[in-house]
Design a protein around this motif. Structure first.
Motif, short mmCIF file in Angstrom:
data_model
loop_
_atom_site.label_atom_id
_atom_site.label_comp_id
_atom_site.label_asym_id
_atom_site.label_seq_id
_atom_site.Cartn_x
_atom_site.Cartn_y
_atom_site.Cartn_z
N LEU A 93 47.24 6.25 22.67
CA LEU A 93 45.76 5.95 22.33
C LEU A 93 45.03 7.25 22.30
O LEU A 93 45.28 8.11 23.29
CB LEU A 93 45.27 5.10 23.48
N LEU A 94 44.51 7.47 21.11
CA LEU A 94 44.17 8.77 21.02
C LEU A 94 42.76 8.98 20.98
O LEU A 94 42.03 8.14 20.16
CB LEU A 94 44.65 9.65 19.89
N GLU A 95 42.11 10.10 21.24
CA GLU A 95 40.48 10.56 21.33
C GLU A 95 40.15 11.12 20.22
O GLU A 95 39.75 12.59 20.30
CB GLU A 95 39.92 10.87 22.61
N CYS A 96 40.39 10.71 19.06
CA CYS A 96 40.23 11.59 17.72
C CYS A 96 40.17 10.56 16.62
O CYS A 96 40.31 9.40 16.74
CB CYS A 96 41.62 12.63 17.54
N ASN A 125 36.61 2.23 19.59
CA ASN A 125 36.58 3.36 18.49
C ASN A 125 37.39 4.33 18.81
O ASN A 125 37.23 5.70 18.37
CB ASN A 125 35.11 3.84 18.32
N ARG A 126 38.76 4.01 19.60
CA ARG A 126 39.84 5.24 19.55
C ARG A 126 40.84 4.98 18.48
O ARG A 126 40.95 3.73 18.12
CB ARG A 126 40.10 5.26 21.06
N THR A 127 41.68 5.88 18.50
CA THR A 127 42.88 5.65 17.49
C THR A 127 44.14 5.32 18.14
O THR A 127 44.46 5.98 19.12
CB THR A 127 43.14 6.97 16.54
N SER A 170 47.19 18.74 21.31
CA SER A 170 45.71 19.16 21.67
C SER A 170 44.90 18.25 20.60
O SER A 170 45.26 18.40 19.32
CB SER A 170 45.61 20.54 21.67
N LEU A 171 44.04 17.60 20.96
CA LEU A 171 43.22 16.79 19.96
C LEU A 171 41.89 17.34 19.54
O LEU A 171 41.13 18.06 20.43
CB LEU A 171 43.01 15.30 20.37
N ILE A 172 41.52 17.44 18.49
CA ILE A 172 39.87 17.39 18.07
C ILE A 172 39.18 16.21 18.40
O ILE A 172 39.29 15.21 17.71
CB ILE A 172 39.95 17.98 16.49
N ALA A 173 38.43 16.15 19.52
CA ALA A 173 37.71 15.08 20.04
C ALA A 173 36.98 14.45 18.80
O ALA A 173 36.28 15.07 18.05
CB ALA A 173 36.97 15.32 21.20
N GLY A 174 36.95 12.99 18.83
CA GLY A 174 36.15 12.21 17.79
C GLY A 174 36.36 10.95 17.92
O GLY A 174 37.26 10.68 18.67
N GLN A 175 35.66 10.04 17.09
CA GLN A 175 35.92 8.54 17.13
C GLN A 175 36.98 8.23 15.99
O GLN A 175 36.97 8.86 14.94
CB GLN A 175 34.57 7.87 17.09
#
Length: 204
Positions: A105-108, A161-163, A196-201
């Motif tokens: 579950l990713l915050e991107c 709205n997470r991936t 390392s993620l680029i934060a986003g929806q």
């Protein structure tokens, strides 16, 4: 790549079959002679017979894997479940078959997650068969025998709205896989979760 490997296997099969049969013929001829020279050199063709026949049958098996493996079904979308055979590993919301794993579950954004999945496939020498914004399908081949394994990732946006990523890896041939698909799915999930993620929806 598979067709090149199959062609090489055909050539090697013929070459080593002729070597093995030639070694047998020489051995038979030497057995019919009683002179000391024949007795001294008789062990040479006998040593060649067994390894050449072993390699001959290995080439036949490799050729079968190449032909049968290339005729596998296409995956137009993420599969609903694993087959009944144990050579499959799956991490999803339903029909899970992976010990101790949950879908990443990713915050991107969906696009960024898609790039990560594609990077992992290419880093691990997978051949991409289908590439759409929410679905990727690739084929991996095992070392030595080049058995084909299908690997699919489905990217979905959650209500928050997470991936989320659903993953399935399964073998095209045989019944077992000696844990290869479990290892692949585990490696993928651990690698994705460590990035390392680029934060986003998801839908941004």
């Amino acid at each position: 790549v598979a067709s090149v490997g199959a062609g090489a296997a055909v050539g090697l099969t013929v070459v080593f079959l002729f070597i093995a049969l030639g070694s047998i013929a020489i051995d038979v001829c030497l057995r019919r002679k009683d002179d000391k020279k024949s007795a001294v050199y008789a062990w040479v063709p006998r040593l060649l017979v067994l390894p050449n026949f072993i390699f001959f049958f290995w080439c036949l098996l490799y050729l079968w894997v190449g032909v049968a493996g290339d005729s596998g079904p296409a995956w137009p979308g993420f599969p609903a479940s694993c087959p009944d055979s144990p050579n499959c590993s799956r991490v999803a919301q339903t029909n899970v078959r992976a010990e101790g794993l949950t879908p990443p579950l990713l915050e991107c954004s969906l696009d960024f997650a898609h790039v990560l999945v594609l990077d992992w496939i290419r880093l691990n020498n997978g051949a991409v068969q289908q590439n759409s914004p929410s679905f990727l399908w690739a084929v991996f081949r095992t070392p030595l025998m080049a058995y084909p394994d299908d690997f699919a990732v489905h990217l979905v946006c959650t209500p928050s709205n997470r991936t989320m990523l659903y993953v399935q890896s399964q073998s095209r041939l045989g019944h077992g896989d000696m844990g290869a698909n479990d290892v692949r799915v585990t490696a993928f999930v651990e690698w994705i979760n460590a990035q390392s993620l680029i934060a986003g929806q998801c839908s941004s």
